[in-house]
Design a protein around this motif. Structure first.
Motif, short mmCIF file in Angstrom:
data_model
loop_
_atom_site.label_atom_id
_atom_site.label_comp_id
_atom_site.label_asym_id
_atom_site.label_seq_id
_atom_site.Cartn_x
_atom_site.Cartn_y
_atom_site.Cartn_z
N VAL A 1 164.80 10.14 29.29
CA VAL A 1 165.95 9.38 28.82
C VAL A 1 166.65 8.68 29.98
CG1 VAL A 1 168.27 9.61 27.83
CG2 VAL A 1 166.32 10.71 26.72
N CYS A 2 166.88 9.41 31.07
CA CYS A 2 167.53 8.81 32.24
C CYS A 2 166.69 7.69 32.82
CB CYS A 2 167.81 9.87 33.30
SG CYS A 2 169.12 11.02 32.89
N ALA A 3 165.39 7.92 32.94
CA ALA A 3 164.50 6.90 33.51
C ALA A 3 164.44 5.66 32.62
CB ALA A 3 163.11 7.48 33.72
N ALA A 4 164.39 5.84 31.31
CA ALA A 4 164.33 4.69 30.40
C ALA A 4 165.60 3.86 30.51
CB ALA A 4 164.12 5.17 28.97
N PHE A 5 166.74 4.53 30.60
CA PHE A 5 168.00 3.80 30.74
C PHE A 5 168.04 3.07 32.07
CE2 PHE A 5 172.45 3.27 31.78
CZ PHE A 5 172.96 2.78 30.59
N TRP A 6 167.63 3.73 33.14
CA TRP A 6 167.62 3.11 34.46
C TRP A 6 166.71 1.89 34.49
CZ3 TRP A 6 165.33 5.90 39.34
CH2 TRP A 6 165.53 5.10 40.48
N PHE A 7 165.48 2.06 34.05
CA PHE A 7 164.51 0.97 34.08
C PHE A 7 164.93 -0.16 33.15
CE2 PHE A 7 160.31 -0.97 33.10
CZ PHE A 7 160.02 -1.39 34.38
N GLY A 8 165.46 0.18 31.98
CA GLY A 8 165.94 -0.84 31.05
C GLY A 8 167.09 -1.63 31.61
N THR A 9 167.98 -0.97 32.33
CA THR A 9 169.10 -1.66 32.95
C THR A 9 168.61 -2.63 34.01
OG1 THR A 9 170.41 0.33 32.61
CG2 THR A 9 171.33 -1.31 34.05
N VAL A 10 167.64 -2.19 34.80
CA VAL A 10 167.08 -3.07 35.83
C VAL A 10 166.41 -4.28 35.19
CG1 VAL A 10 165.28 -3.24 37.59
CG2 VAL A 10 166.85 -1.32 37.60
N ILE B 1 166.14 -9.89 34.48
CA ILE B 1 165.50 -10.91 33.65
C ILE B 1 166.52 -11.75 32.90
CG2 ILE B 1 163.98 -11.24 31.65
CD1 ILE B 1 162.36 -8.84 32.67
N VAL B 2 167.64 -11.15 32.50
CA VAL B 2 168.62 -11.86 31.68
C VAL B 2 169.91 -12.16 32.44
CG1 VAL B 2 170.00 -11.74 29.57
CG2 VAL B 2 167.68 -10.84 29.58
N LEU B 3 170.56 -11.13 32.94
CA LEU B 3 171.93 -11.27 33.45
C LEU B 3 172.01 -12.10 34.74
CD1 LEU B 3 174.86 -10.51 32.96
CD2 LEU B 3 174.46 -8.45 34.33
N TRP B 4 171.29 -11.68 35.80
CA TRP B 4 171.42 -12.39 37.08
C TRP B 4 170.98 -13.84 36.99
CZ3 TRP B 4 174.75 -9.33 38.13
CH2 TRP B 4 174.62 -8.03 38.59
N PRO B 5 169.84 -14.16 36.34
CA PRO B 5 169.48 -15.59 36.25
C PRO B 5 170.52 -16.43 35.50
CG PRO B 5 167.58 -14.24 35.77
CD PRO B 5 168.75 -13.31 35.86
N GLN B 6 171.10 -15.84 34.46
CA GLN B 6 172.13 -16.58 33.72
C GLN B 6 173.37 -16.80 34.58
OE1 GLN B 6 171.62 -17.90 30.77
NE2 GLN B 6 173.65 -18.81 30.71
N LEU B 7 173.80 -15.78 35.29
CA LEU B 7 174.96 -15.91 36.17
C LEU B 7 174.67 -16.87 37.33
CD1 LEU B 7 176.26 -12.24 36.27
CD2 LEU B 7 177.36 -14.21 35.20
N ARG B 8 173.44 -16.88 37.83
CA ARG B 8 173.07 -17.79 38.91
C ARG B 8 173.16 -19.24 38.42
NH1 ARG B 8 168.39 -15.62 40.09
NH2 ARG B 8 169.29 -14.14 41.53
N VAL C 1 180.75 0.66 34.31
CA VAL C 1 179.33 0.60 33.95
C VAL C 1 178.45 0.92 35.15
CG1 VAL C 1 177.50 -0.97 33.17
CG2 VAL C 1 179.74 -1.03 32.09
N ARG C 2 178.86 0.49 36.29
CA ARG C 2 178.09 0.76 37.51
C ARG C 2 178.01 2.26 37.78
NH1 ARG C 2 175.19 -0.91 41.08
NH2 ARG C 2 175.43 -0.28 43.20
#
Length: 135
Positions: free
Chosen positions: A14-23, A28-35, A52-53
């Motif tokens: 569960v922890c790994a899935a959340f970590w990897f999903g967040t990355v 793929i979505v957040l940083w490119p959009q903000l850039r 959240v961090r």
């Protein structure tokens, strides 16, 4: 004892899935959009103080801690000098490095470090598969 292994395995996944999903989401979505919007630097500076961090940090630490605890509960210590133990120790070291890198929250300008961080996911995954084949 077998229930402890199941609980640790579940918590680890569960922890790994959340970590990897967040990355995946952030890269793929957040940083490119903000850039594209020109807000990447400002948002990343403000993220140091967002709840959240801390939650993501909890899942990162949880992934590493439950993985190590699972190995110890599974009988790692007597098998430390076997191929399983070597894969485990290597995976733990890479995981601890990843955790430390992320928790320090280095700037995005440190591209080599971030590329190493993302590549390390695949290294840890390969070592986990290696542990399965050498157990």
């Amino acid at each position: 004892m077998i229930y402890v292994n199941y609980i640790l395995q579940y918590a680890h996944v569960v922890c790994a899935a959340f970590w990897f999903g967040t990355v995946l989401y952030t890269e793929i979505v957040l940083w490119p959009q903000l850039r594209r919007m020109g807000d990447l630097q400002r948002v990343q500076a403000e993220l140091r103080h967002i709840e959240v961090r801390r939650i993501v940090g909890l899942f990162i630490v949880g992934t590493i801690v439950t993985g190590v605890a699972r190995g110890v509960a599974n009988g790692l210590l007597p098998r430390l000098y076997t191929p399983y133990g070597v894969c485990f120790v290597a995976g733990a070291l890479v995981g601890i490095w990843m955790m430390t890198w992320w928790l320090c929250f280095p700037p995005r300008s440190m591209t080599l470090g971030w590329r190493t961080f993302y590549s390390s996911f695949w290294v840890v995954l390969a070592l986990m598969f290696g542990m399965r084949f050498t157990a």
